[in-house]
Design a protein around this motif. Structure first.
Motif, PDB file in Angstrom:
ATOM      1  N   MET A  90       0.591  -1.320   0.095  1.00 22.54           N
ATOM      2  CA  MET A  90       0.114  -0.012   0.041  1.00 22.54           C
ATOM      3  C   MET A  90       0.863   1.274  -0.067  1.00 22.54           C
ATOM      4  O   MET A  90       1.952   1.318   0.557  1.00 22.54           O
ATOM      5  CB  MET A  90      -0.943  -0.175   1.133  1.00 22.54           C
ATOM      6  N   ILE A  91       0.490   2.360  -0.906  1.00 19.41           N
ATOM      7  CA  ILE A  91       1.044   3.589  -0.891  1.00 19.41           C
ATOM      8  C   ILE A  91       0.409   4.558  -0.196  1.00 19.41           C
ATOM      9  O   ILE A  91      -0.724   4.795  -0.688  1.00 19.41           O
ATOM     10  CB  ILE A  91       1.744   3.828  -2.616  1.00 19.41           C
ATOM     11  N   LEU A  92       0.918   5.329   0.632  1.00 20.21           N
ATOM     12  CA  LEU A  92       0.246   6.405   1.385  1.00 20.21           C
ATOM     13  C   LEU A  92       0.914   7.924   0.947  1.00 20.21           C
ATOM     14  O   LEU A  92       2.406   7.731   1.102  1.00 20.21           O
ATOM     15  CB  LEU A  92       0.333   6.283   3.013  1.00 20.21           C
ATOM     16  N   ASN A  93       0.361   8.713   0.531  1.00 19.72           N
ATOM     17  CA  ASN A  93       0.805  10.031   0.269  1.00 19.72           C
ATOM     18  C   ASN A  93       0.842  10.983   1.369  1.00 19.72           C
ATOM     19  O   ASN A  93      -0.120  11.322   1.888  1.00 19.72           O
ATOM     20  CB  ASN A  93      -0.166  10.532  -0.930  1.00 19.72           C
ATOM     21  N   LEU A  94       2.234  11.437   1.968  1.00 17.16           N
ATOM     22  CA  LEU A  94       2.238  12.210   3.306  1.00 17.16           C
ATOM     23  C   LEU A  94       2.809  13.503   2.423  1.00 17.16           C
ATOM     24  O   LEU A  94       3.417  14.197   3.242  1.00 17.16           O
ATOM     25  CB  LEU A  94       3.330  11.503   3.968  1.00 17.16           C
ATOM     26  N   THR A  95       2.293  13.743   1.284  1.00 18.33           N
ATOM     27  CA  THR A  95       2.662  15.391   0.889  1.00 18.33           C
ATOM     28  C   THR A  95       1.251  15.901   0.994  1.00 18.33           C
ATOM     29  O   THR A  95       0.273  15.388   1.255  1.00 18.33           O
ATOM     30  CB  THR A  95       2.909  15.166  -0.659  1.00 18.33           C
ATOM     31  N   PRO A  96       1.119  17.153   0.866  1.00 18.82           N
ATOM     32  CA  PRO A  96       0.011  17.969   1.125  1.00 18.82           C
ATOM     33  C   PRO A  96      -0.983  18.220   0.140  1.00 18.82           C
ATOM     34  O   PRO A  96      -1.953  18.826   0.286  1.00 18.82           O
ATOM     35  CB  PRO A  96       0.629  19.401   1.780  1.00 18.82           C
ATOM     36  N   HIS A  97      -0.605  17.417  -1.046  1.00 19.28           N
ATOM     37  CA  HIS A  97      -1.434  17.398  -2.277  1.00 19.28           C
ATOM     38  C   HIS A  97      -1.721  16.140  -2.979  1.00 19.28           C
ATOM     39  O   HIS A  97      -0.910  15.380  -2.663  1.00 19.28           O
ATOM     40  CB  HIS A  97      -0.991  18.734  -3.255  1.00 19.28           C
ATOM     41  N   PRO A  98      -2.784  15.935  -3.786  1.00 22.16           N
ATOM     42  CA  PRO A  98      -2.959  14.802  -4.424  1.00 22.16           C
ATOM     43  C   PRO A  98      -1.881  14.388  -5.352  1.00 22.16           C
ATOM     44  O   PRO A  98      -1.208  15.487  -5.917  1.00 22.16           O
ATOM     45  CB  PRO A  98      -4.423  14.880  -5.217  1.00 22.16           C
ATOM     46  N   ILE A  99      -1.421  13.266  -5.585  1.00 21.36           N
ATOM     47  CA  ILE A  99      -0.399  12.967  -6.701  1.00 21.36           C
ATOM     48  C   ILE A  99      -1.173  12.178  -7.865  1.00 21.36           C
ATOM     49  O   ILE A  99      -1.741  11.324  -7.488  1.00 21.36           O
ATOM     50  CB  ILE A  99       0.668  11.859  -5.804  1.00 21.36           C
ATOM     51  N   ARG A 100      -0.982  12.846  -8.855  1.00 24.75           N
ATOM     52  CA  ARG A 100      -1.231  12.398  -9.932  1.00 24.75           C
ATOM     53  C   ARG A 100      -0.594  11.606 -10.788  1.00 24.75           C
ATOM     54  O   ARG A 100       0.674  12.250 -11.192  1.00 24.75           O
ATOM     55  CB  ARG A 100      -2.023  13.348 -11.036  1.00 24.75           C
ATOM     56  N   LEU A 101      -0.566  10.317 -11.008  1.00 23.52           N
ATOM     57  CA  LEU A 101       0.260   9.246 -11.710  1.00 23.52           C
ATOM     58  C   LEU A 101      -0.167   9.285 -13.127  1.00 23.52           C
ATOM     59  O   LEU A 101      -1.392   8.879 -13.501  1.00 23.52           O
ATOM     60  CB  LEU A 101       0.401   7.880 -10.983  1.00 23.52           C
ATOM     61  N   TYR A 102       0.614   9.843 -14.025  1.00 24.68           N
ATOM     62  CA  TYR A 102       0.245   9.611 -15.452  1.00 24.68           C
ATOM     63  C   TYR A 102       1.090   8.379 -16.286  1.00 24.68           C
ATOM     64  O   TYR A 102       2.213   8.092 -15.591  1.00 24.68           O
ATOM     65  CB  TYR A 102       0.560  10.958 -16.015  1.00 24.68           C
ATOM     66  N   SER A 103       0.838   7.962 -17.397  1.00 28.58           N
ATOM     67  CA  SER A 103       1.509   7.064 -18.096  1.00 28.58           C
ATOM     68  C   SER A 103       2.447   7.782 -18.850  1.00 28.58           C
ATOM     69  O   SER A 103       2.711   9.020 -18.952  1.00 28.58           O
ATOM     70  CB  SER A 103       0.566   6.483 -19.013  1.00 28.58           C
ATOM     71  N   ALA A 104       3.610   6.971 -19.299  1.00 26.41           N
ATOM     72  CA  ALA A 104       4.773   7.611 -19.993  1.00 26.41           C
ATOM     73  C   ALA A 104       4.505   8.273 -21.241  1.00 26.41           C
ATOM     74  O   ALA A 104       5.324   9.149 -21.508  1.00 26.41           O
ATOM     75  CB  ALA A 104       5.720   6.696 -20.256  1.00 26.41           C
TER      76      ALA A 104
END
Length: 113
Positions: A1-15
């Motif tokens: 499981m990956i948890l985001n501990l930054t203050p904003h959403p992380i958007r993962l895009y394809s290459a």
């Protein structure tokens, strides 16, 4: 499981995602929402002058202890402070930028070593 501990959403895009588009959905693979409390470096302001301040950066705050099966997305500065001690921290890598050059996501995650 990956948890985001930054203050904003992380958007993962394809290459395949190219920079320069304002369409947030194009080639979007996943959005990882932020946890309620971000991990940060403690700071102590030491004073300064007109053009800059002297700041001492301290220990990482709000990072949970290691847990089997968990990885944590943190800011680069937090990850670099822990690179020799924690192998469960990740950072956004290969940033995606919109038409004005603002980072809107990333193409992958990286583990600083």
């Amino acid at each position: 499981m990956i948890l985001n501990l930054t203050p904003h959403p992380i958007r993962l895009y394809s290459a395949e995602r190219e920079d320069g588009s304002d369409n947030l959905e194009s080639h979007l693979r996943e959005v990882i929402p932020p946890e309620p409390v971000p991990a940060r470096l403690a700071t102590i302001e030491l004073g300064g002058g007109i053009t800059f301040e002297l700041v001492e950066f301290g220990h990482v705050q709000n990072l949970p202890p290691r847990r089997d099966g968990y990885q944590y997305i943190v800011s680069l500065v937090v990850a670099l402070a822990l690179a020799d001690r924690r192998d469960d921290v990740l950072v956004p890598y290969r940033e995606v930028r919109n038409s004005s050059g603002t980072v809107i996501g990333c193409r992958s995650l990286a583990q600083p070593v």
